[in-house]
Design a protein around this motif. Structure first.
Motif, PDB file in Angstrom:
ATOM      1  N   MET A  44       0.811  -1.201   0.000  1.00  0.00           N
ATOM      2  CA  MET A  44       0.000   0.000   0.000  1.00  0.00           C
ATOM      3  C   MET A  44       0.853   1.263   0.000  1.00  0.00           C
ATOM      4  SD  MET A  44      -3.005   1.120  -0.097  1.00  0.00           S
ATOM      5  CE  MET A  44      -4.129   2.329   0.413  1.00  0.00           C
ATOM      6  N   ASN A  45       1.966   1.229   0.792  1.00  0.00           N
ATOM      7  CA  ASN A  45       2.856   2.383   0.827  1.00  0.00           C
ATOM      8  C   ASN A  45       3.435   2.695  -0.551  1.00  0.00           C
ATOM      9  OD1 ASN A  45       2.418   2.789   3.530  1.00  0.00           O
ATOM     10  ND2 ASN A  45       4.422   2.046   4.192  1.00  0.00           N
ATOM     11  N   ASP A  46       3.733   1.644  -1.332  1.00  0.00           N
ATOM     12  CA  ASP A  46       4.280   1.857  -2.667  1.00  0.00           C
ATOM     13  C   ASP A  46       3.306   2.638  -3.549  1.00  0.00           C
ATOM     14  OD1 ASP A  46       6.618   0.584  -2.011  1.00  0.00           O
ATOM     15  OD2 ASP A  46       6.122  -1.298  -3.024  1.00  0.00           O
ATOM     16  N   LEU A  47       2.035   2.307  -3.474  1.00  0.00           N
ATOM     17  CA  LEU A  47       1.036   3.034  -4.278  1.00  0.00           C
ATOM     18  C   LEU A  47       0.925   4.494  -3.838  1.00  0.00           C
ATOM     19  CD1 LEU A  47      -1.795   0.357  -4.623  1.00  0.00           C
ATOM     20  CD2 LEU A  47      -0.139   1.090  -6.353  1.00  0.00           C
ATOM     21  N   ILE A  48       0.977   4.715  -2.547  1.00  0.00           N
ATOM     22  CA  ILE A  48       0.930   6.094  -2.038  1.00  0.00           C
ATOM     23  C   ILE A  48       2.152   6.859  -2.533  1.00  0.00           C
ATOM     24  CG2 ILE A  48       1.060   7.509   0.055  1.00  0.00           C
ATOM     25  CD1 ILE A  48      -0.576   5.270   1.467  1.00  0.00           C
ATOM     26  N   LEU A  49       3.324   6.227  -2.444  1.00  0.00           N
ATOM     27  CA  LEU A  49       4.550   6.902  -2.893  1.00  0.00           C
ATOM     28  C   LEU A  49       4.575   7.122  -4.403  1.00  0.00           C
ATOM     29  CD1 LEU A  49       7.204   5.380  -0.496  1.00  0.00           C
ATOM     30  CD2 LEU A  49       6.586   7.793  -0.732  1.00  0.00           C
ATOM     31  N   ILE A  50       3.997   6.229  -5.167  1.00  0.00           N
ATOM     32  CA  ILE A  50       3.907   6.443  -6.618  1.00  0.00           C
ATOM     33  C   ILE A  50       3.059   7.692  -6.893  1.00  0.00           C
ATOM     34  CG2 ILE A  50       2.936   5.522  -8.767  1.00  0.00           C
ATOM     35  CD1 ILE A  50       3.821   2.713  -7.752  1.00  0.00           C
ATOM     36  N   GLY A  51       1.946   7.831  -6.189  1.00  0.00           N
ATOM     37  CA  GLY A  51       1.109   9.021  -6.338  1.00  0.00           C
ATOM     38  C   GLY A  51       1.820  10.279  -5.897  1.00  0.00           C
ATOM     39  N   ILE A  52       2.525  10.205  -4.770  1.00  0.00           N
ATOM     40  CA  ILE A  52       3.282  11.364  -4.276  1.00  0.00           C
ATOM     41  C   ILE A  52       4.395  11.722  -5.255  1.00  0.00           C
ATOM     42  CG2 ILE A  52       4.865  12.116  -2.455  1.00  0.00           C
ATOM     43  CD1 ILE A  52       3.007  10.592  -0.490  1.00  0.00           C
ATOM     44  N   ASP A  53       5.054  10.707  -5.804  1.00  0.00           N
ATOM     45  CA  ASP A  53       6.104  10.953  -6.799  1.00  0.00           C
ATOM     46  C   ASP A  53       5.528  11.666  -8.021  1.00  0.00           C
ATOM     47  OD1 ASP A  53       8.905  10.309  -7.986  1.00  0.00           O
ATOM     48  OD2 ASP A  53       7.486   9.573  -9.491  1.00  0.00           O
ATOM     49  N   ALA A  54       4.382  11.210  -8.497  1.00  0.00           N
ATOM     50  CA  ALA A  54       3.761  11.834  -9.676  1.00  0.00           C
ATOM     51  C   ALA A  54       3.423  13.299  -9.405  1.00  0.00           C
ATOM     52  CB  ALA A  54       2.503  11.066 -10.082  1.00  0.00           C
ATOM     53  N   ILE A  55       2.889  13.572  -8.226  1.00  0.00           N
ATOM     54  CA  ILE A  55       2.567  14.956  -7.854  1.00  0.00           C
ATOM     55  C   ILE A  55       3.842  15.784  -7.736  1.00  0.00           C
ATOM     56  CG2 ILE A  55       1.640  16.408  -6.000  1.00  0.00           C
ATOM     57  CD1 ILE A  55      -0.384  14.071  -5.473  1.00  0.00           C
ATOM     58  N   ALA A  56       4.854  15.229  -7.071  1.00  0.00           N
ATOM     59  CA  ALA A  56       6.100  15.963  -6.846  1.00  0.00           C
ATOM     60  C   ALA A  56       6.818  16.276  -8.154  1.00  0.00           C
ATOM     61  CB  ALA A  56       7.014  15.173  -5.907  1.00  0.00           C
ATOM     62  N   ILE A  57       6.924  15.293  -9.047  1.00  0.00           N
ATOM     63  CA  ILE A  57       7.639  15.552 -10.305  1.00  0.00           C
ATOM     64  C   ILE A  57       6.841  16.490 -11.194  1.00  0.00           C
ATOM     65  CG2 ILE A  57       6.857  13.530 -11.623  1.00  0.00           C
ATOM     66  CD1 ILE A  57      10.379  15.125 -11.639  1.00  0.00           C
ATOM     67  N   ALA A  58       5.518  16.408 -11.151  1.00  0.00           N
ATOM     68  CA  ALA A  58       4.699  17.352 -11.921  1.00  0.00           C
ATOM     69  C   ALA A  58       4.893  18.769 -11.389  1.00  0.00           C
ATOM     70  CB  ALA A  58       3.224  16.954 -11.860  1.00  0.00           C
ATOM     71  N   LEU A  59       4.913  18.913 -10.081  1.00  0.00           N
ATOM     72  CA  LEU A  59       5.129  20.231  -9.475  1.00  0.00           C
ATOM     73  C   LEU A  59       6.523  20.759  -9.800  1.00  0.00           C
ATOM     74  CD1 LEU A  59       4.033  22.464  -7.645  1.00  0.00           C
ATOM     75  CD2 LEU A  59       4.874  21.156  -5.692  1.00  0.00           C
ATOM     76  N   LEU A  60       7.532  19.900  -9.652  1.00  0.00           N
ATOM     77  CA  LEU A  60       8.907  20.318  -9.921  1.00  0.00           C
ATOM     78  C   LEU A  60       9.108  20.661 -11.398  1.00  0.00           C
ATOM     79  CD1 LEU A  60      11.839  20.565  -8.708  1.00  0.00           C
ATOM     80  CD2 LEU A  60      12.207  18.276  -9.635  1.00  0.00           C
ATOM     81  N   ALA A  61       8.690  19.761 -12.277  1.00  0.00           N
ATOM     82  CA  ALA A  61       8.963  19.931 -13.711  1.00  0.00           C
ATOM     83  C   ALA A  61       8.064  20.965 -14.369  1.00  0.00           C
ATOM     84  CB  ALA A  61       8.827  18.585 -14.422  1.00  0.00           C
ATOM     85  N   PHE A  62       6.761  20.846 -14.167  1.00  0.00           N
ATOM     86  CA  PHE A  62       5.825  21.747 -14.838  1.00  0.00           C
ATOM     87  C   PHE A  62       5.590  23.039 -14.049  1.00  0.00           C
ATOM     88  CE2 PHE A  62       4.793  17.589 -16.549  1.00  0.00           C
ATOM     89  CZ  PHE A  62       4.689  17.851 -17.902  1.00  0.00           C
ATOM     90  N   GLY A  63       5.384  22.893 -12.737  1.00  0.00           N
ATOM     91  CA  GLY A  63       5.034  24.048 -11.924  1.00  0.00           C
ATOM     92  C   GLY A  63       6.186  24.983 -11.634  1.00  0.00           C
ATOM     93  N   ILE A  64       7.384  24.428 -11.492  1.00  0.00           N
ATOM     94  CA  ILE A  64       8.539  25.279 -11.155  1.00  0.00           C
ATOM     95  C   ILE A  64       9.455  25.452 -12.365  1.00  0.00           C
ATOM     96  CG2 ILE A  64      10.543  25.554  -9.657  1.00  0.00           C
ATOM     97  CD1 ILE A  64       9.004  23.850  -7.556  1.00  0.00           C
ATOM     98  N   TYR A  65      10.060  24.348 -12.831  1.00  0.00           N
ATOM     99  CA  TYR A  65      11.081  24.466 -13.883  1.00  0.00           C
ATOM    100  C   TYR A  65      10.530  25.059 -15.183  1.00  0.00           C
ATOM    101  CZ  TYR A  65      14.551  23.567 -17.346  1.00  0.00           C
ATOM    102  OH  TYR A  65      15.435  23.749 -18.369  1.00  0.00           O
ATOM    103  N   PHE A  66       9.505  24.452 -15.751  1.00  0.00           N
ATOM    104  CA  PHE A  66       9.044  24.889 -17.071  1.00  0.00           C
ATOM    105  C   PHE A  66       8.497  26.312 -17.050  1.00  0.00           C
ATOM    106  CE2 PHE A  66       6.239  25.036 -20.797  1.00  0.00           C
ATOM    107  CZ  PHE A  66       7.171  24.713 -21.770  1.00  0.00           C
TER     108      PHE A  66
END
Length: 189
Positions: free
Chosen positions: A1-23
């Motif tokens: 279950m933790n893996d699924l939560i972390l996959i979701g958190i990873d998707a949110i974090a990389i979207a925020l980092l890549a699209f929200g901040i960097y791009f």
């Protein structure tokens, strides 16, 4: 279950980092794709490593190998290297952090927050760095600094001659400088 939560958190974090901040700040589509692609790839591999009997050293070795391959393939700035490592770190933490979910979430948030703050356009906005090619060879440092301050409209903090070509009569200089308040006002208008 933790893996699924972390996959979701990873998707949110990389979207925020890549699209929200960097791009939004730098507009380089090629690196946006690289940051997201590497993050997802590292996440997938580290999830497999976490479920196998492999050690964390194997995961960190993967981290190093991926960064060396990518960083040798094209020239990117130090700022972009930082985003690259942040995307790698987020994927690695999300993939290997399933055993301690709160710590993994905190580390991912820390990486994203650090990049958002340290790369904010308002932080150190008055300090600039650029390469300047001058159409004459200038050997004397004081003359070079005076010329650079005149053409840049600011105060030169450091000028490092990268190339001095006496045949073609040019000078390539790496300049660290700050625009004067008058120059900043002219740019803002």
């Amino acid at each position: 279950m933790n893996d699924l939560i972390l996959i979701g958190i990873d998707a949110i974090a990389i979207a925020l980092l890549a699209f929200g901040i960097y791009f939004r700040r730098h507009r380089r589509r090629d690196l946006l794709v690289a940051f997201v692609g590497v993050n997802i790839g590292v996440l997938a591999v580290s999830l497999v490593l976490a479920s196998a009997t492999a050690s964390i050293g194997v995961g960190l070795g993967l981290f190093g190998v991926l960064s060396i391959i990518r960083l040798r393939s094209t020239e990117i700035s130090q700022r972009e290297v930082a985003y690259y490592f942040a995307s790698l770190a987020i994927g690695l933490v999300a993939g290997l952090g399933g055993a301690n979910l709160p710590v993994a979430c905190g580390l991912i948030a820390l990486v994203v927050a650090a990049m958002a703050v340290i790369d904010h356009p308002g932080l150190l906005a008055a300090h600039r760095q650029q390469m300047v090619r001058i159409d004459r060879a200038i050997v004397a440092e004081t003359e070079l600094v005076a010329h650079l301050e005149e053409i840049l409209g600011g105060r030169v903090h450091r000028a490092t001659v990268v190339e001095l070509d006496l045949i073609d009569d040019s000078t390539l200089v790496d300049v660290r400088w700050s625009p004067t308040s008058a120059a900043r006002l002219a740019v803002a208008a």
